[in-house]
Design a protein around this motif. Sequence first.
Motif, short mmCIF file in Angstrom:
data_model
loop_
_atom_site.label_atom_id
_atom_site.label_comp_id
_atom_site.label_asym_id
_atom_site.label_seq_id
_atom_site.Cartn_x
_atom_site.Cartn_y
_atom_site.Cartn_z
N UNK A 162 0.80 -1.25 -0.01
CA UNK A 162 -0.06 0.08 0.13
C UNK A 162 0.68 1.22 0.19
N UNK A 163 1.87 1.14 0.83
CA UNK A 163 2.95 2.57 0.81
C UNK A 163 4.07 2.44 -0.07
N UNK A 164 3.96 1.33 -1.15
CA UNK A 164 5.17 1.29 -2.28
C UNK A 164 6.26 1.06 -1.47
N UNK A 165 6.37 0.44 -0.42
CA UNK A 165 7.90 -0.03 0.00
C UNK A 165 8.08 -1.50 -0.17
N UNK A 166 9.20 -1.81 -0.37
CA UNK A 166 9.92 -3.13 -0.60
C UNK A 166 10.09 -3.71 0.63
N UNK A 167 9.61 -5.01 1.11
CA UNK A 167 10.13 -5.72 2.05
C UNK A 167 10.76 -6.80 1.56
N UNK A 168 12.07 -6.78 2.32
CA UNK A 168 13.04 -7.82 1.88
C UNK A 168 13.70 -8.45 3.08
N UNK A 169 13.06 -10.02 3.41
CA UNK A 169 13.82 -10.75 4.11
C UNK A 169 15.18 -11.23 3.81
N UNK A 170 16.26 -11.02 4.88
CA UNK A 170 17.55 -11.70 4.23
C UNK A 170 17.56 -12.97 5.14
N UNK A 213 14.44 -3.94 5.39
CA UNK A 213 14.95 -5.44 5.60
C UNK A 213 14.90 -6.13 6.84
N UNK A 214 14.65 -7.27 7.21
CA UNK A 214 14.99 -7.99 8.21
C UNK A 214 16.00 -9.01 8.30
N UNK A 215 16.57 -9.25 9.60
CA UNK A 215 17.38 -10.16 9.75
C UNK A 215 17.42 -11.00 10.96
N UNK A 216 17.74 -12.26 11.11
CA UNK A 216 17.41 -13.10 12.33
C UNK A 216 18.86 -13.86 12.43
N UNK A 217 19.34 -13.93 13.80
CA UNK A 217 20.53 -14.55 14.18
C UNK A 217 20.63 -15.02 15.45
N UNK A 218 21.72 -15.61 16.04
CA UNK A 218 21.69 -16.18 17.34
C UNK A 218 23.29 -15.36 17.94
N UNK A 219 23.06 -14.94 19.12
CA UNK A 219 24.39 -14.38 19.71
C UNK A 219 24.29 -14.47 21.19
N UNK A 220 25.30 -14.93 21.79
CA UNK A 220 25.53 -14.95 23.27
C UNK A 220 24.06 -15.49 23.95
N UNK A 221 23.61 -16.51 23.42
CA UNK A 221 22.50 -17.43 24.26
C UNK A 221 21.23 -16.63 23.75
#
Length: 549
Positions: A395-403, A441-449
């Motif tokens: 609707x807002x013309x924004x690109x949603x990019x998962x990494x 963009x959105x990113x998912x990772x693990x760090x220090x538990x």
Amino acid sequence: MFRRRLSLVLVLLAAAVVLQAVAAVLAAREAERQVVRGRIASDIHQGFVELSATKQRLRSWVTQFQIGAGGDVAERDALEQRMRAIVGELTNLTERASVMGLEAGAEAEQAARQDALQVLGQSVETLSVAIREKPPLSPNVQARQAWDTLTAVFERSEGRDLRQLIAQSIEREQLAMDRERAAADASLARMRAWWMGTALLLALGALGATAYFGRALRHPLDALAEGAQALQQGQLEHRIDLTGRDEFAEVACSMNAMAQELEQHRRREEQQRQLLEATVRERTTDLHQANESLRRTDVRRRQLLADISHELRTPTTAIRGEAEVTLRGQDKPVPEYRAALARIVDISRQLARVIDDLLAMARTDLETFSLVRQPMALQKPLLDALRQAAALAGEHGVILKPEGRPPAHCKVFGDAQRLTQLLMLLLDNAIRYSEPGGLVRWQVGERDGAVEVRVIDEGIGVPPDELAQVFERHFRGSAARRHRASGSGLGLPIARALALAHGGTLELLSPCNPADGKGTCALLRLPLWNDPDSMLGELPMALSEHPNP
């Protein structure tokens, strides 16, 4: 040790007193012996004198009897008996004198005395017999002849002159008596000198001990009294300056240790009091700040309610106006109806957003969150949030990019619906404040538990001076107001509250692109679920902190 010295002095004084008593007893015995010896010497002298006098009385009786002038036979017998008794007493006294050492160093004198007593004893017996054989003188006897005969009987015995023997004995005993008296006087003088000397020595010793112990006691007692007075006055830093190994030094050491302990205790109390005062000041400051925050929150809430009331009134008025205008007059072409309905739909959407903000505001307090936490994979709420955000981005013309995709084993302990709401708030905020054609963009990772979710946009960004306020309720920055006039300023505060309710954190980093000062990164950290026992143990606490309404 002071006690040993005092005990030693007392023992010495007691020994001196005992020695003085022993010496006094010995001196008294010696004096008594001298007195006895003098008395024996005097009795011997007196015995010889009395023997001479009794012999003269007996001679007078014999003379009186011979001249026919009378003479009582009983008197003669009494005088004879007296002479025998005197000789016997003198013999006993002589033996006692010999036993007591009366004639120590004078054996010749003792022998002469015994010889004289032997002659005198024999003469008494001879004289008794001769007297009884002497009849009264006849008239034709010459007086001179009678006197010579009588003198031979009374004054001669065994060819020795009794008068001279008695005179020598009296003279000898007189000298012995004088000698014994002088010895007794000398003994008394020695005893007197001994008593005076020992008394003087004891007095000097007692005075010396008194002076020594008085001087030895004065300083430590004064120091101890001064220390006790200082402790009584609260001067705990005062220390008693006594060194050594005696009892006073030990007492001083104990008092110093006690003062040090009291001083440390007072210092600890002072530190605790200061800490308590600081804590009270800190708590008071916190209370003032909390009160001020509540006051500001209430002001903002009132303002928000006024704004929402205005926002609700405006779209409802617009909807009513569009409907009234459309229905007024004759029937209109279908395109006009469609245009009016399209405008009503847009206004309804705006009204729905305002209503959503109002409902979110009513549920922003942590205590009103209803959380049903359980072990779950983060993948599902994240994909649900992405699906909901895709329509908004289009609707807002924004690109949603998962990494990348979240790993299936990435599990957290949380509420799936609330996590979806949390992630949707972050994506919604990034989309709404991005320019058309922008990239989120959105990113998912693990760090220090922990699992980290980053939502990165290329939007308007947040000025550095406003980063500390973006999580405050109803706060909207100047750039946000220019980019989008509508909005309640509740999205990020609600998102952070949800993150804290799940034991995580939420940070906002801006700008992401230092070159143009734009772009924002929302960093969400949630603890990983690895230990079922640990998580189950934390569940009651989480429920108690965030109970169901």
